[in-house]
Motif scaffolding. Structure first.
Motif, PDB file in Angstrom:
ATOM      1  N   GLY A   1       4.835  84.013  62.147  1.00  0.00           N
ATOM      2  CA  GLY A   1       4.532  82.672  62.715  1.00  0.00           C
ATOM      3  C   GLY A   1       5.374  82.190  63.803  1.00  0.00           C
ATOM      4  O   GLY A   1       4.997  81.262  64.350  1.00  0.00           O
ATOM      5  N   LEU A   2       6.534  82.695  64.087  1.00  0.00           N
ATOM      6  CA  LEU A   2       7.421  82.483  65.312  1.00  0.00           C
ATOM      7  C   LEU A   2       7.528  83.369  66.421  1.00  0.00           C
ATOM      8  O   LEU A   2       7.580  84.664  66.102  1.00  0.00           O
ATOM      9  N   SER A   3       7.554  82.969  67.495  1.00  0.00           N
ATOM     10  CA  SER A   3       7.940  83.924  68.398  1.00  0.00           C
ATOM     11  C   SER A   3       9.431  84.384  68.688  1.00  0.00           C
ATOM     12  O   SER A   3      10.332  84.061  67.758  1.00  0.00           O
ATOM     13  N   GLU A   4       9.619  85.410  69.321  1.00  0.00           N
ATOM     14  CA  GLU A   4      10.816  86.016  69.563  1.00  0.00           C
ATOM     15  C   GLU A   4      12.070  84.939  69.904  1.00  0.00           C
ATOM     16  O   GLU A   4      13.217  85.009  69.419  1.00  0.00           O
ATOM     17  N   ASP A   5      11.518  84.081  70.633  1.00  0.00           N
ATOM     18  CA  ASP A   5      12.520  83.136  71.136  1.00  0.00           C
ATOM     19  C   ASP A   5      12.992  82.325  70.011  1.00  0.00           C
ATOM     20  O   ASP A   5      14.013  81.317  70.027  1.00  0.00           O
ATOM     21  N   GLU A   6      12.039  82.092  69.032  1.00  0.00           N
ATOM     22  CA  GLU A   6      12.317  80.851  67.957  1.00  0.00           C
ATOM     23  C   GLU A   6      12.752  81.778  66.808  1.00  0.00           C
ATOM     24  O   GLU A   6      13.226  80.952  65.623  1.00  0.00           O
ATOM     25  N   LEU A   7      13.194  82.908  66.798  1.00  0.00           N
ATOM     26  CA  LEU A   7      13.529  83.501  65.442  1.00  0.00           C
ATOM     27  C   LEU A   7      15.187  83.013  65.154  1.00  0.00           C
ATOM     28  O   LEU A   7      15.612  82.860  64.025  1.00  0.00           O
ATOM     29  N   SER A   8      15.999  82.370  65.971  1.00  0.00           N
ATOM     30  CA  SER A   8      17.299  81.767  65.468  1.00  0.00           C
ATOM     31  C   SER A   8      16.993  80.417  64.801  1.00  0.00           C
ATOM     32  O   SER A   8      17.801  80.285  64.102  1.00  0.00           O
ATOM     33  N   THR A   9      15.638  79.823  65.142  1.00  0.00           N
ATOM     34  CA  THR A   9      15.249  78.773  64.172  1.00  0.00           C
ATOM     35  C   THR A   9      15.256  79.074  63.044  1.00  0.00           C
ATOM     36  O   THR A   9      15.508  78.213  62.085  1.00  0.00           O
ATOM     37  N   ALA A  10      14.714  80.169  62.547  1.00  0.00           N
ATOM     38  CA  ALA A  10      14.259  80.815  61.248  1.00  0.00           C
ATOM     39  C   ALA A  10      15.704  80.955  60.783  1.00  0.00           C
ATOM     40  O   ALA A  10      15.869  80.507  59.314  1.00  0.00           O
ATOM     41  N   ALA A  11      16.729  81.426  61.055  1.00  0.00           N
ATOM     42  CA  ALA A  11      18.057  81.591  60.711  1.00  0.00           C
ATOM     43  C   ALA A  11      18.415  80.354  60.327  1.00  0.00           C
ATOM     44  O   ALA A  11      19.324  80.203  59.276  1.00  0.00           O
ATOM     45  N   SER A  12      18.265  79.445  61.267  1.00  0.00           N
ATOM     46  CA  SER A  12      18.889  78.038  61.108  1.00  0.00           C
ATOM     47  C   SER A  12      18.332  77.452  59.639  1.00  0.00           C
ATOM     48  O   SER A  12      19.076  76.600  58.962  1.00  0.00           O
ATOM     49  N   VAL A  13      17.127  77.510  59.685  1.00  0.00           N
ATOM     50  CA  VAL A  13      16.336  76.835  58.541  1.00  0.00           C
ATOM     51  C   VAL A  13      16.867  77.336  57.063  1.00  0.00           C
ATOM     52  O   VAL A  13      16.855  76.877  56.232  1.00  0.00           O
ATOM     53  N   GLU A  14      16.989  78.757  57.212  1.00  0.00           N
ATOM     54  CA  GLU A  14      17.235  79.492  55.859  1.00  0.00           C
ATOM     55  C   GLU A  14      18.616  78.962  55.521  1.00  0.00           C
ATOM     56  O   GLU A  14      19.019  78.769  54.314  1.00  0.00           O
ATOM     57  N   THR A  15      19.789  78.774  56.470  1.00  0.00           N
ATOM     58  CA  THR A  15      21.029  78.317  56.038  1.00  0.00           C
ATOM     59  C   THR A  15      20.899  76.791  55.748  1.00  0.00           C
ATOM     60  O   THR A  15      21.740  76.508  54.804  1.00  0.00           O
ATOM     61  N   VAL A  16      20.116  75.977  56.320  1.00  0.00           N
ATOM     62  CA  VAL A  16      19.831  74.785  55.695  1.00  0.00           C
ATOM     63  C   VAL A  16      19.321  74.670  54.192  1.00  0.00           C
ATOM     64  O   VAL A  16      19.949  74.047  53.493  1.00  0.00           O
ATOM     65  N   ILE A  17      18.756  75.627  53.874  1.00  0.00           N
ATOM     66  CA  ILE A  17      17.954  75.861  52.628  1.00  0.00           C
ATOM     67  C   ILE A  17      19.035  76.275  51.661  1.00  0.00           C
ATOM     68  O   ILE A  17      19.300  75.677  50.706  1.00  0.00           O
ATOM     69  N   PHE A  18      19.844  77.320  52.084  1.00  0.00           N
ATOM     70  CA  PHE A  18      21.029  77.824  51.342  1.00  0.00           C
ATOM     71  C   PHE A  18      22.067  76.451  51.095  1.00  0.00           C
ATOM     72  O   PHE A  18      22.569  76.342  49.981  1.00  0.00           O
ATOM     73  N   ALA A  19      22.497  75.586  52.195  1.00  0.00           N
ATOM     74  CA  ALA A  19      23.217  74.639  51.847  1.00  0.00           C
ATOM     75  C   ALA A  19      22.796  73.357  51.107  1.00  0.00           C
ATOM     76  O   ALA A  19      23.673  72.773  50.526  1.00  0.00           O
ATOM     77  N   SER A  20      21.574  73.250  51.086  1.00  0.00           N
ATOM     78  CA  SER A  20      20.911  72.136  50.589  1.00  0.00           C
ATOM     79  C   SER A  20      21.447  72.136  48.790  1.00  0.00           C
ATOM     80  O   SER A  20      21.370  71.240  48.197  1.00  0.00           O
ATOM     81  N   ASN A  21      21.269  73.558  48.307  1.00  0.00           N
ATOM     82  CA  ASN A  21      21.610  73.810  47.065  1.00  0.00           C
ATOM     83  C   ASN A  21      22.802  73.125  46.616  1.00  0.00           C
ATOM     84  O   ASN A  21      22.962  72.381  45.530  1.00  0.00           O
ATOM     85  N   THR A  22      23.767  73.184  47.484  1.00  0.00           N
ATOM     86  CA  THR A  22      25.314  72.567  46.964  1.00  0.00           C
ATOM     87  C   THR A  22      25.315  71.264  47.540  1.00  0.00           C
ATOM     88  O   THR A  22      25.888  70.435  46.781  1.00  0.00           O
ATOM     89  N   LEU A  23      25.221  70.874  48.782  1.00  0.00           N
ATOM     90  CA  LEU A  23      25.347  69.777  49.302  1.00  0.00           C
ATOM     91  C   LEU A  23      24.553  68.593  48.676  1.00  0.00           C
ATOM     92  O   LEU A  23      25.139  67.772  48.227  1.00  0.00           O
TER      93      LEU A  23
END
Length: 408
Positions: free
Chosen positions: A132-154
């Protein structure tokens, strides 16, 4: 990075819905984590029971990742995402029954299905991002995943710690159930909004990623997250003990602020890096080594400080560095593997990560009991950093031969 994330979220409705759904269930999982361990402590469960409960909150993801990888051959990724959330929802029956009967055994297994569902859905989520994301947007996917990960604790563990003791444990578990329902609803909406590609199974995914055929960049991508686990997991497992050595007996009062500082660092870390730097830094072993070394230096300094505010600052900064590595690791896998192999690649890296994390966390506890938290941190995290550096150096030396072999 933050501007890039908002731009992608504005552009893709499915990304907004999918992110919100998994953030909701991640918060719910954090709530259950607090309830399970709070109830085990209330029942005076032995330390071994706590250790087993912790292991069963992660290790079942190994089996889940195998199933998720296999299902992608026959089913679409959105089907697997919804199925995974349904399994997590059904798994809430275990802690509910365990609390009702004051059963230590059932509480030990309370998060088994939730961990299984996380492992199962991860390959499917990466495939959705890849499509669903272009090559230029793959860094966005990495950021979304870390936000999901941090939401568990935060948010999850933070909110659970506040609610536990003020509300019945069963009622708080109902909040987790509601979070799963919200997540499933949002994922269904995301499915109907998904325009990146036709949602279909991947028969080619039955071709597993084979180590000997990988390029040096692909090998490095697979090893980045396990390297982070080698260095980071012992430090996080020993955080309460390290803090108690620096706060003159205030460890109990400091636990929640330290968890908050950790989660805030995890949340903000990826946003410090410009999106156009992800491609360069995710392949640079020196950058990864410097970030891991800086993380370890912050944790090694904890027993040396006497002020809580300075401990909080060190933990916050440490996890800025660690989650930069996490984001670079996710990005490296997404950018270095094609759609046909992304599920197999992320499943393999995840399994290595879980095995590494489980092993070193157990080792950290054993060494800390005999020699103290500071020595355990120096031995395991320091040794992990040296091992990661050796592997990175070895890959650099093998680079010409590996790339020639993989291209033949």
């Amino acid at each position: 990075m933050l501007k890039s994330l908002f731009r992608s979220l504005r552009r893709h409705r499915w990304l907004r819905l999918l992110s919100a759904g998994f953030i909701a269930s991640s918060i719910g999982t954090g709530l259950t984590f607090v309830i399970v361990f709070g109830e085990l402590l209330r029942l005076n469960a032995p330390s071994s029971a706590l250790a087993i409960a912790y292991a069963l909150a992660t290790v079942p993801g190994l089996a889940g990742s195998f199933l998720g990888e296999k299902l992608l051959v026959y089913r679409s990724p959105f089907f697997i995402l919804i199925l995974g959330e349904l399994i997590g929802f059904c798994g809430l029956a275990i802690p509910i029954v365990g609390i009702a009967h004051n059963s230590v055994i059932l509480l030990q297994f309370a998060e088994l299905l939730a961990a299984f569902s996380i492992g199962m859905t991860l390959p499917a989520m990466e495939l959705v991002f890849k499509r669903g994301l272009s090559e230029d947007e793959l860094s966005t996917a990495a950021s979304v995943e870390t936000v999901i990960f941090a939401s568990n604790t935060l948010f999850g563990i933070g909110l659970g710690s506040f609610l536990y003791g003020h509300f019945k444990a069963i009622n708080i578990l109902m909040l987790d159930g509601a979070s799963y329902c919200v997540s499933i609803f949002l994922i269904v909406l995301a499915y109907f909004s998904f325009k990146g590609c036709v949602d279909y199974a991947v028969p080619e995914a039955s071709k597993k990623v084979k180590w000997m055929t990988l390029t040096i960049e692909q090998r490095f991508a697979l090893l980045t997250l396990p390297s982070l686990a080698l260095v980071g997991v012992p430090a996080m497992a020993l955080l309460p003990s390290l803090a108690s050595g620096s706060s003159n007996g205030r460890s109990a009062a400091a636990t929640l602020p330290l968890l908050f500082a950790r989660s805030l660092g995890q949340l903000l870390g990826p946003f410090l890096l410009s999106p156009d730097r992800f491609g360069t830094y995710s392949k640079d072993g020196r950058v990864i080594f410097i970030l891991l070394a800086a993380f370890l230096a912050c944790y090694l300094s904890l027993p040396l400080v006497d002020y809580l505010w300075l401990s909080l600052f060190l933990v916050f900064v440490a996890h800025l560095f660690s989650n930069l590595v996490l984001a670079l690791g996710w990005y490296a896998i997404l950018s270095n593997f094609t759609e046909e192999f992304i599920a197999s690649a992320i499943a393999r890296s995840y399994r290595w990560n879980v095995v590494t994390a489980s092993s070193v966390s157990l080792g950290a506890g054993v060494i800390a009991d005999h020699y103290g938290a500071s020595y355990a941190l120096a031995i395991l995290s320091g040794g992990g950093l040296l091992l990661a550096a050796f592997v990175m150096l070895r890959l650099r030396k093998l680079s010409p031969a590996v790339n020639e072999f993989s291209s033949s």
